[in-house]
Design an enzyme around this catalytic site. Structure first.
Site, PDB file in Angstrom:
ATOM      1  CB  SER A 106      -1.086   0.011   1.270  1.00 27.89           C
ATOM      2  OG  SER A 106      -1.938  -1.121   1.328  1.00 27.89           O
ATOM      3  CG  ASN A 107       3.175   2.458   3.317  1.00 28.34           C
ATOM      4  OD1 ASN A 107       2.735   3.558   3.624  1.00 28.34           O
ATOM      5  ND2 ASN A 107       3.007   1.452   3.929  1.00 28.34           N
ATOM      6  CE  LYS A 111       1.327  -4.854   6.272  1.00 25.99           C
ATOM      7  NZ  LYS A 111       1.583  -3.842   4.999  1.00 25.99           N
ATOM      8  CB  SER A 151      -2.727  -3.200   8.298  1.00 28.89           C
ATOM      9  OG  SER A 151      -1.506  -3.464   7.577  1.00 28.89           O
ATOM     10  N   GLY A 179       1.529  -5.238  10.788  1.00 28.99           N
ATOM     11  CA  GLY A 179       1.264  -4.490   9.540  1.00 28.99           C
ATOM     12  C   GLY A 179       1.746  -2.883  10.105  1.00 28.99           C
TER      13      GLY A 179
END
Lengths: 299, 299, 299, 299
Positions: free
Chosen positions: B46-47, B165, B167, B190
């Site tokens: 996402s980053n 993972k 988040s 996450g």
């Protein structure tokens, strides 16, 4: 944009058993829709599984729909993608492929970042670059982003942003937009479930999944409303609301596609991760359609 | 998969002023990250603005990251797309490009249709087809889909689904998964915001945006935890939680990229619709980084 | 307030078959809890069905709990009501009845009006008027109001606001509060589901529904954590998380009361509108308790 | 129940400067409302701050409203509390005090426990015990509990459950209820913001906070709708929707009370934790009222 009123079915994309777009099937469906006084066709909407199609498939679909639809009917094509640049590119290509209006969802991944400024900038850039008018597309249930009234009013002053299709069903908001937006800004209901209430809030028509299988009743609600025959309009609205809930809200695209098969159109299965409607629910759907007079009415 | 533990920065994608991927900038960043005892790199998370990149860009990124990262460090690549077929295709291509593990978000558009059955089928098809292990990626804030504990436990029994993972920060759920999943199933936090609590819930490491700018403190929290030095670990966790909130939760990718510039890395601007961090917030971010000892520590 | 640490069961209110408070039943339960090294008792919490009790019943409960609990254990009483004035009144009366600390939920009806200013004013007025320390009580799942980190930090500077019980499970927030609040401000986990992760975020104990039926395992998690024996602490946390989910999250108070009956305590039925746990789920609950070693352990 | 149609203002409770109920103020307000063709009065609704009043105050309010309102107008009193038993008790007492209909919110604390069964049982017990008809009250924004269509349809078959006031604005649901509920079951809009759309969905009137300060425009929307004069009705709806948003949605009861003062009624301050409307917003509210023709219209 006088033609941007009335009923528009957001058409599903039929797939062959091998999973490719079923062009003959879609052609057959379009011939059937052409028999009704629909104002146009929405292609690549949420019901069209746009997110499951690649760019080439999208443009081919627009071309096919345009070529099989009478010239005086509008083709609205969904062109909102996750990045501004890609949305602009698809909007231009969709125009070349025959779209009359671009229907633009907000970006729906970095939701918490979709501030007022970000959305104004995103939509303005697309509208500036678009060869055709833009219809805003508010669908918070799928996108997690709810375009608010004042944002829509602000965007309504862009000369190429001509209206909003609202699927949230927030009719106080729709009336608020209607009272404050730029003159001529069009409101379209995003579902047959609240078509009549939306007309009473100032909408000029609707993009209704139900119109894929039951165009007559959607058209009749509009006609009765325009004629001031509210009692009958309310009766029709009540007739369809339960079937609409089954076809669209609860079971989604798989149910819409199954309903199309039931009324004799080409529905087909959705692409994964969407799942086929279970047989048990198909049977229940059939009953609902019969009960609502849609399955009979179609024959 | 013994190497799937420790700290992984989910790296942002740097863009040049013309908007293209900044390959020299990324190479420089990777050289800096290589100086720390990180377990690997997450690319296309996402980053990384994966949703703003086309397929060609994605594969080129994986290749670059692989070539500039030591062989003994894992490359995790985000390959979850909106359709099952496209997710499978990208997973295979990412493997060819050098990814060791595919990090797979759930489809996030038809959320109400993402039933247990749909998600099991989606992930199973991808895992069956994938040449490399799959790491589930739960991020309800962005996707609107929350993978529940029993679904994750069920999927943990697929031989190629090796971990999750998470988040969401729901650590009761993480502990529940840890207690019920197949042996060897890995849990990764996450976010650095709950890194230490996640370790206490049984996680073996984290994919932490903060590790892009402050790898040392993330690594130290892990080390202190493993050494049983909880008092110091809690102190470190408290030290970073405010900066983490600023860098990731509240202001998102624009802030992460600005923080990278502040510490001397190549951050660059995000692609629209994401907006640059306003100057005022950059100043505030600088103060927060200094206060947390991150800006000093880097020099 | 050194005693405000460790494990506190938020006790259910037992009712007789006629629906009145079962005083002998409660006395029996208290005697059992007294055998464990609990730090105190929470009466009139969410698990105590405070919202189903009238004022007279509430004060009688506090008196009974105080009289049947050793002097060196703290009695925390829930006194947050929907109006500020009534909350102040009940806080004072609860003190007279024997409460050592008042546990104060935010007002939960006019949620959109519960702005920062409104909440600061509400809590400050109560704390100013209270003869005893105040423990903030954040439970957004029931109240729809999430006290944010900076609000809690601000309130932590009031001399009579001594801590927060957080049931949201947002441990990044808990760590953030821990790092910024006034010195000595206490953090308590609101559920056994994330007890160990909360300790790792800086909490000093927990108000755990599970401690009503399984105090030993909650106490052991604290002890192992304080001793730095994390492996064993994680194992215990994993052991209880599934039973905790069954007892508290999913099925709520009816399940907690049923679990109490299963372990030999007086559970009784909840007051309507809460419903008794269906027999089928009681059977499933028994299995979960046995599997987790709680039903055996108690005998 | 033929009288259960038309416009009902849900009246605020005026308080004196000492915080007690301002009986002369309320009497003055009632005299003003009596000059309009309202169908009745809702007392102890959400706008009446029922949750800030004790039992004695509630009953005194009902008595006063009944005595100062013409006999042929209905008095609806909010009697839904958090426990079934207390709701029954207050319903009976409210009847003795003069209420014609009990308006019953669902219990709103243990929300996740408010299953279909729990709600059917709760409402059935109240209706069985009530001397007067019951109007269901759906207000998910405040309660966190959304009564669904099929639940409301099921309850509609109880002889003493005569309708629903819906504040959610979900008009597809309202139409669905209208098409499936027991004959004669009444639908009332819970806000002027969607009054006209609700009439088009089959509602027979509305409980509109705006009717406290602008009864004429609410009444006119109903009259125009019944006369089939939709164009004018839509114009009126658009006229009020922005003021309604200011008075009710955004700023809540403090704004409604301030608006009452502005039009010459007795508004007063709300009880804490509600806060007075800040002066700046009072000024903005005045402008909105003038712009909408309400402040002038009143003089």
């Amino acid at each position: 944009m006088d033609r941007l009123q009335g009923i528009f079915p957001p058409i599903p994309t039929p797939f062959s058993t091998s999973g490719e777009i079923d062009r003959p099937g879609l052609t057959k469906n379009l011939a059937w829709w052409n028999r009704y006084a629909l104002a146009g066709i929405v292609v690549l909407g949420s019901n069209g599984e746009a997110v499951h199609l690649d760019r080439r498939e999208k443009l081919a679909l627009i071309e096919l729909v345009r070529s099989e639809t009478p010239e005086d009917r509008l083709i609205l094509a969904g062109t909102g993608l996750l990045s501004t640049k890609e949305s602009i590119r698809l909007t231009r290509e969709a125009t070349n492929a025959g779209a009359d209006i671009a229907l633009v969802l907000p970006p729906f991944f970095y939701r918490s970042q979709m501030t007022r400024d970000a959305l104004v900038s995103h939509y303005t850039q697309i509208a500036d670059a678009s060869p055709v008018p833009i219809l805003l597309y508010n669908m918070p249930a799928n996108t997690g982003v709810d375009l608010d009234a004042s944002l829509i009013v602000e965007l309504s002053h862009h000369e190429r942003i001509v209206g909003v299709k609202d699927s949230s069903g927030n009719l106080a908001k729709l009336a608020e937009i209607g009272g404050s937006a730029a003159p001529g800004f069009r409101l379209l209901a995003g579902s047959a479930g609240f078509l009549l209430p939306a007309l009473a809030a100032g909408a000029v028509g609707g993009v209704c999944a139900l119109a894929n299988v039951a165009p007559s009743v959607c058209l009749e609600i509009c006609q009765r409303f325009l004629a001031g025959d509210l009692e009958e309009a309310i009766a029709r609205q009540r007739q369809i609301v339960r079937v609409n809930a089954a076809v669209t809200r609860g079971w989604g695209i798989p149910a819409l596609k199954a309903a199309m098969e039931l009324v004799g159109l080409v529905g087909s299965l959705p692409r994964p991760p969407l799942r086929p409607l279970p047989a048990e629910q198909v049977a229940e759907l059939r009953e609902i359609l019969v009960e609502a007079g849609i399955l009979e009415g179609k024959r």
